[in-house]
Scaffold this active site. Structure first.
Site, PDB file in Angstrom:
ATOM      1  CE1 TYR A 170      32.828 -17.041 -31.070  1.00  0.00           C
ATOM      2  CE2 TYR A 170      31.135 -18.385 -32.133  1.00  0.00           C
ATOM      3  CZ  TYR A 170      31.569 -17.163 -31.646  1.00  0.00           C
ATOM      4  OH  TYR A 170      30.769 -16.060 -31.751  1.00  0.00           O
ATOM      5  CE1 TYR A 208      35.233 -13.653 -28.625  1.00  0.00           C
ATOM      6  CE2 TYR A 208      33.797 -13.592 -30.561  1.00  0.00           C
ATOM      7  CZ  TYR A 208      33.995 -13.854 -29.213  1.00  0.00           C
ATOM      8  OH  TYR A 208      32.954 -14.315 -28.456  1.00  0.00           O
ATOM      9  CG  HIS A 255      41.908 -17.400 -27.757  1.00  0.00           C
ATOM     10  ND1 HIS A 255      42.928 -18.243 -27.380  1.00  0.00           N
ATOM     11  CD2 HIS A 255      40.767 -18.113 -27.568  1.00  0.00           C
ATOM     12  CE1 HIS A 255      42.425 -19.398 -26.980  1.00  0.00           C
ATOM     13  NE2 HIS A 255      41.122 -19.348 -27.099  1.00  0.00           N
ATOM     14  CG  ASN A 315      37.080 -23.734 -27.130  1.00  0.00           C
ATOM     15  OD1 ASN A 315      38.224 -23.311 -27.270  1.00  0.00           O
ATOM     16  ND2 ASN A 315      36.370 -23.472 -26.054  1.00  0.00           N
ATOM     17  CG  ASP A 362      46.166 -18.454 -28.034  1.00  0.00           C
ATOM     18  OD1 ASP A 362      45.649 -19.221 -28.873  1.00  0.00           O
ATOM     19  OD2 ASP A 362      45.705 -18.325 -26.887  1.00  0.00           O
ATOM     20  CG  ASN A 410      39.649 -26.104 -24.637  1.00  0.00           C
ATOM     21  OD1 ASN A 410      40.003 -27.191 -24.168  1.00  0.00           O
ATOM     22  ND2 ASN A 410      39.131 -25.150 -23.897  1.00  0.00           N
TER      23      ASN A 410
END
Length: 193
Positions: free
Chosen positions: A70, A18, A23, A72, A97, A118
């Site tokens: 993560y 990632y 993100h 969220n 972001d 989120n």
């Protein structure tokens, strides 16, 4: 409360898969701050990687953090770090972001809702406060009919990657301005510069 102590959290997802995603731009910004402080990220019991220091001698002291969770579910680590360091939400800066801002644009604000983000939603829920500063890093809207969830989990385009280093530097500069000169002065410089 130490008025010179700030917690700066860069939102993103963990792991190398990632790392270059849109993100994860928040984590790119806190990495830049850690580099400026010549500080190394270390594991913290609050389920985050943290680096501590000052960018300039006598300047504000920063704890910069990348949650190990993560995006969220960022709230737990953020709340744990606020408590561990005794920092109030007013001295929390979240770098994230933002789809609703064009790429290569920054917006600074304090408080407000989560705007469908989120990561912010979870931080507000976990800390019980929305009264933190946000450095909103514009990534723009997805092209055509592409879903936003797919867009944010893609790497920046080759064209965007040419400008991205400057955007990361500008966002790190904004964090320093907020802590050193206050939000209003930072907004004046960033929003009109």
């Amino acid at each position: 409360m130490n008025p010179d102590l700030w917690l700066v959290v860069g939102l993103g997802n963990p792991g190398p898969g990632y790392a270059a995603n849109r993100h994860n731009v928040g984590q790119m910004v806190v990495a830049e701050l850690a580099n400026r402080m010549r500080a190394t990220f270390k594991s913290h019991k609050g389920n985050a990687m943290v680096a501590e220091g000052r960018v300039v001698p006598g300047g504000p002291r920063f704890i910069v953090a990348k949650p190990n969770t993560y995006m969220n579910v960022s709230g737990g680590p953020v709340n744990a770090l606020l408590k561990a360091y005794g920092i109030p939400p007013e001295h929390l800066i979240v770098v994230h972001d933002e789809l609703d801002i064009p790429f290569d644009t920054l917006k600074l604000k304090q408080g407000g809702g989560h705007g469908g983000h989120n990561g912010l939603r979870d931080i507000i829920a976990a800390t019980g406060s929305a009264d933190f500063v946000r450095v909103r890093v514009g990534i723009g809207r997805p092209p055509g009919r592409q879903q936003a969830a797919d867009f944010v989990l893609q790497n920046f385009s080759s064209t965007e990657r040419e400008t991205l280093p400057n955007l990361i530097v500008d966002a790190a500069d904004a964090v320093e301005l907020i802590a050193g000169s206050g939000l209003a002065a930072a907004q004046l410089k960033v929003h009109t510069g």
